[in-house]
Design a protein around this motif. Structure first.
Motif, PDB file in Angstrom:
ATOM      1  N   GLN A 112       0.817  -1.213   0.000  1.00 41.08           N
ATOM      2  CA  GLN A 112       0.000   0.000   0.000  1.00 41.08           C
ATOM      3  C   GLN A 112       0.846   1.257   0.000  1.00 41.08           C
ATOM      4  N   ALA A 113       2.151   1.087   0.138  1.00 37.41           N
ATOM      5  CA  ALA A 113       3.002   2.261   0.248  1.00 37.41           C
ATOM      6  C   ALA A 113       3.433   2.817  -1.098  1.00 37.41           C
ATOM      7  N   PHE A 114       3.077   2.138  -2.181  1.00 36.72           N
ATOM      8  CA  PHE A 114       3.415   2.682  -3.487  1.00 36.72           C
ATOM      9  C   PHE A 114       2.685   4.000  -3.720  1.00 36.72           C
ATOM     10  N   ALA A 115       3.312   4.837  -4.521  1.00 34.04           N
ATOM     11  CA  ALA A 115       2.802   6.203  -4.645  1.00 34.04           C
ATOM     12  C   ALA A 115       1.458   6.299  -5.354  1.00 34.04           C
ATOM     13  N   GLN A 116       1.228   5.459  -6.355  1.00 32.21           N
ATOM     14  CA  GLN A 116      -0.030   5.567  -7.089  1.00 32.21           C
ATOM     15  C   GLN A 116      -1.183   5.124  -6.201  1.00 32.21           C
ATOM     16  N   TYR A 120      -8.554  -3.713  -7.475  1.00 35.13           N
ATOM     17  CA  TYR A 120      -8.031  -5.065  -7.399  1.00 35.13           C
ATOM     18  C   TYR A 120      -7.085  -5.310  -8.562  1.00 35.13           C
ATOM     19  N   HIS A 121      -6.166  -6.215  -8.376  1.00 36.24           N
ATOM     20  CA  HIS A 121      -5.276  -6.571  -9.492  1.00 36.24           C
ATOM     21  C   HIS A 121      -4.848  -8.022  -9.362  1.00 36.24           C
ATOM     22  N   PHE A 122      -4.411  -8.570 -10.461  1.00 37.01           N
ATOM     23  CA  PHE A 122      -3.865  -9.926 -10.475  1.00 37.01           C
ATOM     24  C   PHE A 122      -2.523  -9.917 -11.196  1.00 37.01           C
ATOM     25  N   ASN A 124      10.401  -4.079 -23.913  1.00 35.49           N
ATOM     26  CA  ASN A 124       9.213  -3.917 -24.754  1.00 35.49           C
ATOM     27  C   ASN A 124       8.009  -3.466 -23.939  1.00 35.49           C
ATOM     28  N   LEU A 125       7.885  -4.055 -22.761  1.00 38.06           N
ATOM     29  CA  LEU A 125       6.765  -3.689 -21.880  1.00 38.06           C
ATOM     30  C   LEU A 125       6.844  -2.210 -21.511  1.00 38.06           C
ATOM     31  N   ASN A 126       8.026  -1.763 -21.125  1.00 41.73           N
ATOM     32  CA  ASN A 126       8.189  -0.354 -20.760  1.00 41.73           C
ATOM     33  C   ASN A 126       7.813   0.559 -21.923  1.00 41.73           C
ATOM     34  N   GLN A 127       8.297   0.193 -23.090  1.00 44.97           N
ATOM     35  CA  GLN A 127       8.026   0.990 -24.277  1.00 44.97           C
ATOM     36  C   GLN A 127       6.523   1.063 -24.556  1.00 44.97           C
ATOM     37  N   LEU A 128       5.889  -0.094 -24.470  1.00 47.74           N
ATOM     38  CA  LEU A 128       4.463  -0.175 -24.759  1.00 47.74           C
ATOM     39  C   LEU A 128       3.643   0.621 -23.743  1.00 47.74           C
ATOM     40  N   LEU A 129       3.975   0.472 -22.472  1.00 48.60           N
ATOM     41  CA  LEU A 129       3.195   1.154 -21.441  1.00 48.60           C
ATOM     42  C   LEU A 129       3.360   2.660 -21.542  1.00 48.60           C
ATOM     43  N   SER A 130       4.567   3.109 -21.890  1.00 48.43           N
ATOM     44  CA  SER A 130       4.722   4.556 -21.998  1.00 48.43           C
ATOM     45  C   SER A 130       3.947   5.081 -23.208  1.00 48.43           C
ATOM     46  N   PRO A 148     -11.704  12.179 -21.412  1.00 51.37           N
ATOM     47  CA  PRO A 148     -10.381  11.765 -21.878  1.00 51.37           C
ATOM     48  C   PRO A 148      -9.226  12.125 -20.937  1.00 51.37           C
ATOM     49  N   ASP A 149      -9.259  13.298 -20.325  1.00 48.97           N
ATOM     50  CA  ASP A 149      -8.107  13.649 -19.481  1.00 48.97           C
ATOM     51  C   ASP A 149      -8.066  12.791 -18.218  1.00 48.97           C
ATOM     52  N   VAL A 150      -9.237  12.509 -17.649  1.00 49.92           N
ATOM     53  CA  VAL A 150      -9.279  11.626 -16.479  1.00 49.92           C
ATOM     54  C   VAL A 150      -8.868  10.216 -16.888  1.00 49.92           C
ATOM     55  N   CYS A 151      -9.319   9.831 -18.058  1.00 53.69           N
ATOM     56  CA  CYS A 151      -8.972   8.515 -18.588  1.00 53.69           C
ATOM     57  C   CYS A 151      -7.461   8.376 -18.692  1.00 53.69           C
ATOM     58  N   ARG A 152      -6.827   9.380 -19.272  1.00 53.37           N
ATOM     59  CA  ARG A 152      -5.373   9.310 -19.432  1.00 53.37           C
ATOM     60  C   ARG A 152      -4.656   9.299 -18.101  1.00 53.37           C
ATOM     61  N   SER A 153      -5.140  10.121 -17.173  1.00 58.47           N
ATOM     62  CA  SER A 153      -4.531  10.143 -15.848  1.00 58.47           C
ATOM     63  C   SER A 153      -4.661   8.774 -15.175  1.00 58.47           C
ATOM     64  N   CYS A 154      -5.842   8.180 -15.326  1.00 60.40           N
ATOM     65  CA  CYS A 154      -6.088   6.868 -14.718  1.00 60.40           C
ATOM     66  C   CYS A 154      -5.163   5.820 -15.336  1.00 60.40           C
ATOM     67  N   LEU A 155      -5.069   5.830 -16.665  1.00 63.11           N
ATOM     68  CA  LEU A 155      -4.212   4.836 -17.326  1.00 63.11           C
ATOM     69  C   LEU A 155      -2.739   5.092 -17.018  1.00 63.11           C
ATOM     70  N   ASN A 156      -2.402   6.367 -16.896  1.00 58.91           N
ATOM     71  CA  ASN A 156      -1.029   6.694 -16.542  1.00 58.91           C
ATOM     72  C   ASN A 156      -0.685   6.108 -15.176  1.00 58.91           C
ATOM     73  N   ASN A 157      -1.597   6.282 -14.227  1.00 62.33           N
ATOM     74  CA  ASN A 157      -1.367   5.694 -12.902  1.00 62.33           C
ATOM     75  C   ASN A 157      -1.264   4.172 -12.995  1.00 62.33           C
ATOM     76  N   ALA A 158      -2.117   3.588 -13.802  1.00 66.24           N
ATOM     77  CA  ALA A 158      -2.118   2.127 -13.910  1.00 66.24           C
ATOM     78  C   ALA A 158      -0.827   1.619 -14.551  1.00 66.24           C
ATOM     79  N   THR A 159      -0.351   2.324 -15.568  1.00 65.19           N
ATOM     80  CA  THR A 159       0.882   1.858 -16.222  1.00 65.19           C
ATOM     81  C   THR A 159       2.080   2.000 -15.293  1.00 65.19           C
ATOM     82  N   ASN A 160       2.015   2.959 -14.377  1.00 65.23           N
ATOM     83  CA  ASN A 160       3.103   3.062 -13.401  1.00 65.23           C
ATOM     84  C   ASN A 160       3.002   1.985 -12.335  1.00 65.23           C
ATOM     85  N   LEU A 161       1.797   1.724 -11.886  1.00 70.13           N
ATOM     86  CA  LEU A 161       1.634   0.861 -10.712  1.00 70.13           C
ATOM     87  C   LEU A 161       1.707  -0.627 -11.033  1.00 70.13           C
TER      88      LEU A 161
END
Ligand SMILES: *[C@@H]1O[C@H](CO)[C@@H](O)[C@H](O)[C@H]1NC(C)=O
Ligand SMILES: *[C@@H]1O[C@H](CO)[C@@H](O)[C@H](O)[C@H]1NC(C)=O
Ligand SMILES: *[C@@H]1O[C@H](CO)[C@@H](O)[C@H](O)[C@H]1NC(C)=O
Ligand SMILES: *[C@@H]1O[C@H](CO)[C@@H](O)[C@H](O)[C@H]1NC(C)=O
Ligand SMILES: *[C@@H]1O[C@H](CO)[C@@H](O)[C@H](O)[C@H]1NC(C)=O
Ligand SMILES: *[C@@H]1O[C@H](CO)[C@@H](O)[C@H](O)[C@H]1NC(C)=O
Ligand SMILES: *[C@@H]1O[C@H](CO)[C@@H](O)[C@H](O)[C@H]1NC(C)=O
Length: 318
Positions: free
Chosen positions: A20-24, A29-31, A47-53, A89-102
């Motif tokens: 729970q201490a991660f910043a995002q 739930y996640h698997f 490749n994963l890093n490239q794709l997520l960014s 769209p902006d909330v969507c991007r923020s949400c996905l940005n958080n998800a790609t980091n976490l």
């Protein structure tokens, strides 16, 4: 031996704390799926890093669905990002940005992972998942409040509402398979619900996915004023209060008010985790006897407990 057990419990509490201490913000739930691992210096990781960014920085797609892949086999990575249909769209991007980091932080070695927020989900894997309907892994949430009376009528009204939304969503195009709306429920209540599929599903597969999800409601959420069934390819949610943006696209949604009423259902992972701890304790206490452990906590919930080993100590234990 009791000491060993309390140490185990202590350690698991620490794991939960660290998770729970991660910043995002935490996922609902996640698997982290046990379908193969990568190492930190691997091509897969690069490749994963490239794709997520590229997913989180993509500012062109504004319909809330991102599907892309990167790299060459056998290190090719596929990713899907999907925002709830009413999210701007902006909330969507923020949400996905958080998800790609976490998500890669929570699943540091697994080639396949999936995580859900209220507003979006992110999924990546080494398999070509585009256009494929997948029903598991699944998670459930429910609103703690009970339907006060007329449960049968409530269930019937709910089914009618969800069925019409299922048909409507399935008919949506390849960019958006989403429906939200309300119906009258007993005791002058209004029932609000939404359903959504990954839009690259066929109409039939979207409908099938939602039929399956609706079939889980009696198990997860019977008699509750709200519930969610969340699968990789589709999800549904209903409440007796408004929880989505009724203008669907143009107006920002109000803050959700029912967070405290909602209980995250981690039934299977929690049970599997407890079974694991208890099994270890029993094993330690009877260490001289022949080994005999419950291996498969086969459960009424429809996903495979062994796919979530890595998930036991993480995330959303409240
Ligand atoms: C992946 O690594 C975990 C330990 O980190 C291990 O338990 C698991 O069996 C591995 N999975 C595969 C498919 O190699
Ligand atoms: C990654 O590092 C490990 C040792 O840490 C090494 O055995 C492996 O060959 C490396 N793999 C690549 C693709 O460089
Ligand atoms: C993403 O995370 C930041 C904090 O790290 C938070 O302020 C923001 O609301 C999050 N975005 C969404 C859509 O939840
Ligand atoms: C439906 O999903 C199945 C299983 O995921 C897939 O094999 C099939 O091609 C899909 N059907 C259509 C018509 O897309
Ligand atoms: C809902 O009903 C169950 C059993 O019928 C009861 O245990 C629980 O306390 C009730 N919850 C609320 C919030 O009233
Ligand atoms: C990605 O999604 C779009 C919209 O649904 C679809 O047109 C496209 O074919 C998809 N791409 C792949 C590789 O499946
Ligand atoms: C319920 O949905 C209808 C459209 O189907 C809309 O006109 C009405 O305002 C909604 N009612 C509430 C209470 O949100």
């Amino acid at each position: 031996m009791a000491k060993v057990c309390s140490k185990l419990l202590f350690l698991s509490a620490i794991c939960i704390f660290i998770a729970q201490a991660f910043a995002q913000p935490s996922f609902l739930y996640h698997f982290c799926l046990d379908n193969g691992n990568y190492t930190s210096n691997s091509t897969y990781k690069a490749n994963l890093n490239q794709l997520l960014s590229s997913v989180s920085s993509n500012t062109e797609i504004d319909y809330g669905f991102y599907n892309s892949s990167y790299g060459q086999n056998p290190d090719k990575v596929y990713a899907i990002g999907l925002c709830r249909g009413d999210v701007k769209p902006d909330v969507c991007r923020s949400c996905l940005n958080n998800a790609t980091n976490l998500l890669p932080l929570l699943c540091p070695n697994q080639k396949e992972a999936i995580g859900w927020y209220d507003y979006c989900m992110l999924r990546y894997t080494f398999r070509d998942i585009f256009g494929i309907m997948e029903a598991s892994p699944v998670f459930y949430m429910w609103n703690n409040n009970n339907v006060s009376a007329n449960v049968d009528q409530f269930n019937q009204d709910l089914r009618t509402l969800l069925d019409s939304q299922r048909v409507q969503a399935a008919k949506g195009g390849s960019l958006r398979k989403f429906a939200a709306g309300n119906a009258t429920a007993p005791n002058f209540q209004t029932l609000y619900s939404l359903v959504q599929c990954i839009p690259d599903l066929s109409e039939q597969n979207c409908s099938d996915c939602l039929v399956g999800a609706m079939g889980d409601i009696p198990q997860c959420c019977d008699g509750k004023q709200g519930g969610r069934v969340v699968r990789p390819s589709c999800n549904l949610r209903y409440e007796v209060s408004l929880f989505y943006d009724p203008t669907a696209i143009t107006v920002p949604s109000p803050p959700l008010s029912n967070k405290s009423l909602t209980v995250i259902i981690i039934v299977v992972p929690t049970v599997a985790f407890l079974v694991l701890i208890i099994s270890i304790c029993i094993y330690l206490l009877r260490v001289r006897k022949p080994r005999e452990q419950p291996e498969n906590t086969s459960s009424q919930w429809e996903y495979d407990p062994k796919r979530t080993d890595s998930d036991q100590s993480k995330g959303s234990l409240v």
